[in-house]
Write a protein that holds these residues in place. Structure first.
Motif, PDB file in Angstrom:
ATOM      1  N   LYS A  73     -13.700  -9.196  -0.196  1.00 54.45           N
ATOM      2  CA  LYS A  73     -14.242  -8.874   0.924  1.00 54.45           C
ATOM      3  C   LYS A  73     -15.516  -9.872   1.371  1.00 54.45           C
ATOM      4  O   LYS A  73     -15.431 -10.038   2.710  1.00 54.45           O
ATOM      5  CB  LYS A  73     -15.056  -7.559   0.404  1.00 54.45           C
ATOM      6  CG  LYS A  73     -14.184  -6.374   0.310  1.00 54.45           C
ATOM      7  CD  LYS A  73     -15.043  -5.066   0.047  1.00 54.45           C
ATOM      8  CE  LYS A  73     -14.086  -4.048  -0.066  1.00 54.45           C
ATOM      9  NZ  LYS A  73     -14.724  -2.942  -0.425  1.00 54.45           N
ATOM     10  N   ARG A 100      -8.136  -4.379   5.062  1.00 51.31           N
ATOM     11  CA  ARG A 100      -7.748  -3.134   5.701  1.00 51.31           C
ATOM     12  C   ARG A 100      -9.060  -2.250   5.866  1.00 51.31           C
ATOM     13  O   ARG A 100      -9.901  -2.057   5.094  1.00 51.31           O
ATOM     14  CB  ARG A 100      -6.749  -2.386   5.053  1.00 51.31           C
ATOM     15  CG  ARG A 100      -5.281  -3.143   4.874  1.00 51.31           C
ATOM     16  CD  ARG A 100      -4.116  -2.137   4.270  1.00 51.31           C
ATOM     17  NE  ARG A 100      -3.173  -2.879   4.130  1.00 51.31           N
ATOM     18  CZ  ARG A 100      -2.168  -3.123   5.323  1.00 51.31           C
ATOM     19  NH1 ARG A 100      -2.325  -2.308   6.408  1.00 51.31           N
ATOM     20  NH2 ARG A 100      -0.944  -3.609   5.265  1.00 51.31           N
ATOM     21  N   LYS A 101      -9.116  -1.618   7.410  1.00 48.35           N
ATOM     22  CA  LYS A 101     -10.286  -0.799   7.565  1.00 48.35           C
ATOM     23  C   LYS A 101     -10.354   0.197   6.594  1.00 48.35           C
ATOM     24  O   LYS A 101     -11.265   0.887   6.096  1.00 48.35           O
ATOM     25  CB  LYS A 101     -10.055  -0.239   8.975  1.00 48.35           C
ATOM     26  CG  LYS A 101     -10.180  -1.137  10.018  1.00 48.35           C
ATOM     27  CD  LYS A 101      -9.858  -0.738  11.203  1.00 48.35           C
ATOM     28  CE  LYS A 101     -10.051  -1.927  12.246  1.00 48.35           C
ATOM     29  NZ  LYS A 101      -9.821  -1.305  13.896  1.00 48.35           N
ATOM     30  N   GLU A 102      -8.946   0.957   6.029  1.00 47.56           N
ATOM     31  CA  GLU A 102      -9.041   1.867   4.956  1.00 47.56           C
ATOM     32  C   GLU A 102      -7.676   1.739   4.472  1.00 47.56           C
ATOM     33  O   GLU A 102      -6.648   1.341   4.948  1.00 47.56           O
ATOM     34  CB  GLU A 102      -9.123   3.228   5.604  1.00 47.56           C
ATOM     35  CG  GLU A 102      -8.243   3.501   6.771  1.00 47.56           C
ATOM     36  CD  GLU A 102      -8.760   5.168   7.332  1.00 47.56           C
ATOM     37  OE1 GLU A 102      -7.814   5.896   7.520  1.00 47.56           O
ATOM     38  OE2 GLU A 102      -9.973   5.466   7.396  1.00 47.56           O
ATOM     39  N   VAL A 103      -7.611   2.072   3.157  1.00 50.99           N
ATOM     40  CA  VAL A 103      -6.273   2.474   2.482  1.00 50.99           C
ATOM     41  C   VAL A 103      -6.445   3.853   1.830  1.00 50.99           C
ATOM     42  O   VAL A 103      -7.294   4.475   1.653  1.00 50.99           O
ATOM     43  CB  VAL A 103      -6.189   1.511   1.295  1.00 50.99           C
ATOM     44  CG1 VAL A 103      -5.972   0.064   1.662  1.00 50.99           C
ATOM     45  CG2 VAL A 103      -7.370   1.488   0.461  1.00 50.99           C
ATOM     46  N   PRO A 104      -5.169   4.568   1.693  1.00 52.12           N
ATOM     47  CA  PRO A 104      -5.106   5.794   1.335  1.00 52.12           C
ATOM     48  C   PRO A 104      -5.262   6.269  -0.097  1.00 52.12           C
ATOM     49  O   PRO A 104      -4.642   7.022  -0.716  1.00 52.12           O
ATOM     50  CB  PRO A 104      -3.708   6.261   1.735  1.00 52.12           C
ATOM     51  CG  PRO A 104      -2.960   5.067   1.617  1.00 52.12           C
ATOM     52  CD  PRO A 104      -3.941   3.917   2.055  1.00 52.12           C
ATOM     53  N   TYR A 105      -6.155   5.432  -0.764  1.00 49.96           N
ATOM     54  CA  TYR A 105      -6.470   5.684  -2.130  1.00 49.96           C
ATOM     55  C   TYR A 105      -7.818   4.708  -2.535  1.00 49.96           C
ATOM     56  O   TYR A 105      -7.980   3.896  -1.657  1.00 49.96           O
ATOM     57  CB  TYR A 105      -5.260   5.278  -3.098  1.00 49.96           C
ATOM     58  CG  TYR A 105      -4.895   3.913  -2.685  1.00 49.96           C
ATOM     59  CD1 TYR A 105      -5.371   2.974  -3.100  1.00 49.96           C
ATOM     60  CD2 TYR A 105      -3.616   3.703  -1.814  1.00 49.96           C
ATOM     61  CE1 TYR A 105      -4.910   1.442  -2.761  1.00 49.96           C
ATOM     62  CE2 TYR A 105      -3.044   2.460  -1.405  1.00 49.96           C
ATOM     63  CZ  TYR A 105      -3.717   1.537  -1.929  1.00 49.96           C
ATOM     64  OH  TYR A 105      -3.163   0.071  -1.818  1.00 49.96           O
ATOM     65  N   ASP A 106      -8.353   4.952  -3.649  1.00 48.01           N
ATOM     66  CA  ASP A 106      -9.447   4.002  -4.138  1.00 48.01           C
ATOM     67  C   ASP A 106      -8.706   3.055  -4.923  1.00 48.01           C
ATOM     68  O   ASP A 106      -8.129   3.383  -6.020  1.00 48.01           O
ATOM     69  CB  ASP A 106     -10.577   4.766  -5.025  1.00 48.01           C
ATOM     70  CG  ASP A 106     -11.543   3.984  -5.372  1.00 48.01           C
ATOM     71  OD1 ASP A 106     -11.425   3.146  -5.921  1.00 48.01           O
ATOM     72  OD2 ASP A 106     -12.776   4.593  -5.108  1.00 48.01           O
ATOM     73  N   ALA A 128      -7.199  -3.913  -0.024  1.00 41.99           N
ATOM     74  CA  ALA A 128      -8.422  -3.122   0.007  1.00 41.99           C
ATOM     75  C   ALA A 128      -9.655  -3.896   0.908  1.00 41.99           C
ATOM     76  O   ALA A 128     -10.717  -3.269   1.381  1.00 41.99           O
ATOM     77  CB  ALA A 128      -8.948  -2.868  -1.405  1.00 41.99           C
ATOM     78  N   THR A 157       0.854  -1.144   0.101  1.00 38.74           N
ATOM     79  CA  THR A 157       0.023  -0.084  -0.067  1.00 38.74           C
ATOM     80  C   THR A 157       0.807   1.314   0.123  1.00 38.74           C
ATOM     81  O   THR A 157       0.334   2.382  -0.523  1.00 38.74           O
ATOM     82  CB  THR A 157      -0.972   0.077   1.217  1.00 38.74           C
ATOM     83  OG1 THR A 157      -0.325  -0.029   2.263  1.00 38.74           O
ATOM     84  CG2 THR A 157      -2.043  -1.042   1.287  1.00 38.74           C
TER      85      THR A 157
END
Length: 320
Positions: free
Chosen positions: A309, A102-108, A99, A72
């Motif tokens: 997911k 992780r709870k969030e990633v710094p991009y789409d 994706a 990431t």
């Protein structure tokens, strides 16, 4: 009439500038980044592809690892780079796995990138050190079942496809295994060879040399059928019916790269992946060449992210 002439002249000027820019691309070296260690699958394939691209584009394509966080860090860097075609990334199946886990990633994972083409696909290999008492996958799983939490397995990072494959294997088999992440490259295999970790979940690129040398023993391959590049290795599905995991590598750049640049890169990769010499080098690494259009790559990433997911949810894998 004068205004019409002026607008037409302006449009022609912009068109000529755009065509000149496209014709000039690339006019200096291109950076091809990836998020994993030297000697790993992403690094090895990236160097093969970069060399072949450079010869066709007339510019050096420099492979630049930027390791950490399951890929990431590199992806976030490229997502924010100037979209001029000179900063690209070799995405891996871990792009969709991260994706998902992780709870969030710094991009789409889709919208932050201009997809160019997939380049290869491959399964994973479940292997152990040659002196491990488990002679096959069933024995390994029996060992994990009899001694919960004592069997460890490696990956190239939290949220990597290797990580999720190991978690899915444990969930489907009804056993408990402990995940031990590394930063990629040769670190996972060294951990298994040294006895620090019991099981390796990794690509044929990383695993095959150790199998040939007799230092590792392959217990299973995650392809739906036996993988021709690993003769004699049974599928994981022969022990856990329906178990299949296939991964991939592909090239992308930041979102909003000019269409002409994307088209140039895609045409170049189509030529590269049709080259028998390149196919042979990929086969030697346990992969097969896999070309795709930008739309096909984008759709595959979107679909695979959703599939992972569902796996994370069904296997009750904690979000990182």
């Amino acid at each position: 009439m004068a205004n019409l002439f002026k607008r037409t002249a302006t449009a022609l000027l912009f068109a000529s500038v755009s065509m000149a820019a496209a014709a000039a691309y690339p006019d200096h070296p291109i950076n091809l980044m990836h998020g994993f260690g030297a000697g790993g699958n992403a690094d090895s394939v990236a160097r093969v592809i970069a060399d072949a691209m450079g010869k066709r584009l007339g510019q050096t394509v420099v492979v630049e690892p930027r390791t950490g966080a399951g890929g990431t860090i590199a992806s976030a860097y490229v997502a924010k780079a100037k979209p001029d075609g000179y900063t690209l990334i070799m995405l891996t199946g871990g792009h969709t796995a991260s994706a998902a886990v992780r709870k969030e990633v710094p991009y789409d994972p889709v919208g932050s990138f201009s997809m160019v083409s997939t380049v290869s696909r491959f399964p994973f290999v479940i292997s152990v050190k040659a002196d491990n008492p488990a002679k096959d996958l069933k024995q390994l799983l029996d060992q994990a079942r009899a001694h919960p939490g004592t069997v460890t397995y490696t990956s190239v990072g939290v949220g990597s496809t290797q990580h999720l494959t190991g978690e899915l294997l444990a969930a489907k088999a009804g056993v408990s295994m402990v995940h031990v992440p590394y930063r990629g490259g040769g670190a996972p295999v060294q951990a298994v060879l040294s006895g620090d970790v019991n099981v390796m979940v990794d690509t044929p690129t990383v695993t095959a040399p150790q199998l040939k040398s007799g230092k590792l023993r392959a217990l299973g391959v995650t392809s739906p059928q036996p993988w021709p590049l690993l003769p004699g290795v049974p599928t994981v599905g022969s022990v856990i019916p329906g178990f299949t995991v296939m991964s991939w590598l592909g090239i992308a750049g930041p979102a909003d790269m000019p269409k002409d640049v994307v088209d140039t890169l895609n045409r170049t990769l189509k030529d590269v992946l049709a080259d028998q010499a390149v196919q042979k080098r990929l086969h030697a690494m346990g992969s097969e060449a896999w070309y795709g259009t930008p739309t096909e790559m984008r759709d595959m990433i979107a679909t695979t992210t959703e599939q992972w997911k569902q796996v994370v949810k069904a296997a009750k894998i904690p979000l990182q």
